[in-house]
Design a protein around this motif. Structure first.
Motif, PDB file in Angstrom:
ATOM      1  N   ASP A  75       0.858  -1.185   0.000  1.00 23.63           N
ATOM      2  CA  ASP A  75       0.000   0.000   0.000  1.00 23.63           C
ATOM      3  C   ASP A  75       0.891   1.229   0.000  1.00 23.63           C
ATOM      4  OD1 ASP A  75      -2.728  -1.141   0.292  1.00 23.63           O
ATOM      5  OD2 ASP A  75      -1.850  -1.972   2.120  1.00 23.63           O
ATOM      6  N   MET A  76       0.591   2.164  -0.900  1.00 23.48           N
ATOM      7  CA  MET A  76       1.359   3.402  -1.041  1.00 23.48           C
ATOM      8  C   MET A  76       0.398   4.566  -0.851  1.00 23.48           C
ATOM      9  SD  MET A  76       3.208   1.927  -4.441  1.00 23.48           S
ATOM     10  CE  MET A  76       1.735   0.968  -4.808  1.00 23.48           C
ATOM     11  N   TYR A  77       0.787   5.534  -0.038  1.00 21.76           N
ATOM     12  CA  TYR A  77      -0.123   6.611   0.350  1.00 21.76           C
ATOM     13  C   TYR A  77       0.351   7.958  -0.164  1.00 21.76           C
ATOM     14  CZ  TYR A  77      -1.974   2.983   3.333  1.00 21.76           C
ATOM     15  OH  TYR A  77      -2.526   1.815   3.782  1.00 21.76           O
ATOM     16  N   GLY A  78      -0.606   8.728  -0.679  1.00 21.60           N
ATOM     17  CA  GLY A  78      -0.312  10.080  -1.140  1.00 21.60           C
ATOM     18  C   GLY A  78       0.548  10.123  -2.387  1.00 21.60           C
ATOM     19  N   ILE A  79       0.227   9.316  -3.367  1.00 18.18           N
ATOM     20  CA  ILE A  79       1.020   9.290  -4.604  1.00 18.18           C
ATOM     21  C   ILE A  79       0.755  10.534  -5.436  1.00 18.18           C
ATOM     22  CG2 ILE A  79       1.212   8.151  -6.853  1.00 18.18           C
ATOM     23  CD1 ILE A  79       1.150   5.538  -5.488  1.00 18.18           C
ATOM     24  N   ASP A 101       1.569   8.501   6.033  1.00 18.42           N
ATOM     25  CA  ASP A 101       1.206   7.079   6.120  1.00 18.42           C
ATOM     26  C   ASP A 101       2.203   6.220   5.349  1.00 18.42           C
ATOM     27  OD1 ASP A 101      -1.110   7.177   7.750  1.00 18.42           O
ATOM     28  OD2 ASP A 101      -2.279   7.888   6.039  1.00 18.42           O
ATOM     29  N   PHE A 102       2.863   6.850   4.358  1.00 15.15           N
ATOM     30  CA  PHE A 102       4.013   6.317   3.649  1.00 15.15           C
ATOM     31  C   PHE A 102       3.703   5.006   2.934  1.00 15.15           C
ATOM     32  CE2 PHE A 102       8.685   5.089   3.653  1.00 15.15           C
ATOM     33  CZ  PHE A 102       9.069   6.123   2.826  1.00 15.15           C
ATOM     34  N   GLY A 132       0.481  -5.167   5.068  1.00 16.16           N
ATOM     35  CA  GLY A 132      -0.221  -4.639   6.227  1.00 16.16           C
ATOM     36  C   GLY A 132       0.672  -4.068   7.314  1.00 16.16           C
ATOM     37  N   VAL A 133       1.978  -4.170   7.160  1.00 13.33           N
ATOM     38  CA  VAL A 133       2.921  -3.690   8.167  1.00 13.33           C
ATOM     39  C   VAL A 133       3.467  -2.324   7.737  1.00 13.33           C
ATOM     40  CG1 VAL A 133       5.091  -4.169   9.373  1.00 13.33           C
ATOM     41  CG2 VAL A 133       3.574  -6.069   8.720  1.00 13.33           C
ATOM     42  N   PRO A 134       3.261  -1.270   8.558  1.00  8.13           N
ATOM     43  CA  PRO A 134       3.796   0.045   8.187  1.00  8.13           C
ATOM     44  C   PRO A 134       5.324   0.032   8.187  1.00  8.13           C
ATOM     45  CG  PRO A 134       2.380   0.194  10.142  1.00  8.13           C
ATOM     46  CD  PRO A 134       2.530  -1.254   9.814  1.00  8.13           C
ATOM     47  N   TYR A 135       5.906   0.776   7.244  1.00  9.65           N
ATOM     48  CA  TYR A 135       7.361   0.909   7.224  1.00  9.65           C
ATOM     49  C   TYR A 135       7.826   1.779   8.391  1.00  9.65           C
ATOM     50  CZ  TYR A 135      12.110   1.478   5.599  1.00  9.65           C
ATOM     51  OH  TYR A 135      13.480   1.461   5.524  1.00  9.65           O
TER      52      TYR A 135
END
Length: 149
Positions: free
Chosen positions: A95-99, A129-130, A135-138
């Motif tokens: 999952d990639m956020y704010g592209i 949120d990066f 499902g695991v945040p970086y």
């Protein structure tokens, strides 16, 4: 069977794109600290992430329809996206956020033919949120608590 590029799909909001190739690279500038030249711990550094989509013209035109609805390509709002691949043996979900999209190689054509025209669309991750991997945040929650809330 293992996951390959053939198994990966790129979801841009509600739009599903089949990229010829897509990349995502994370830069993490964490570093080792030293005392008298000897490693003794580490410090967190800044992070960023960026990538690139390579789309054939039919897929690029789907993206341009979204840009037309936004009024221009640069008018496309940032969006969240997901790359997903699954086989009977492995699953990978990114999952990639704010592209935020850009265009780099609009046309790179070879008159000898033999290959479909490919359009290169680089992108940057702009959200705290990066990136989440399966499902695991970086990023750790304490790194973003004052930014996200």
């Amino acid at each position: 069977m293992r996951i390959s590029g053939k198994n990966l799909k790129f979801m841009m909001g509600d739009l599903k794109l089949q990229a010829q190739k897509w990349t995502l690279s994370i830069t993490d500038n964490s570093a080792v600290t030293k005392t008298n030249g000897v490693p003794d711990d580490y410090v967190d550094g800044d992070v960023d992430a960026s990538g690139e989509l390579e789309l054939v013209t039919s897929q690029f035109n789907l993206l341009m329809l979204a840009a037309k609805q936004a009024g221009s390509f640069r008018g496309l709002p940032t969006f969240d996206a997901m790359g997903f691949g699954q086989t009977d043996r492995d699953t990978l979900k990114v999952d990639m956020y704010g592209i935020k999209l850009k265009i780099s190689d609009l046309i790179d054509a070879d008159s000898s033919g033999g290959n479909a025209l490919v359009h290169k669309i680089p992108f940057d991750i702009t959200s705290p949120d990066f990136v989440h991997i399966n499902g695991v945040p970086y990023l750790r929650p304490d790194e973003t608590v004052d930014i996200i809330g």
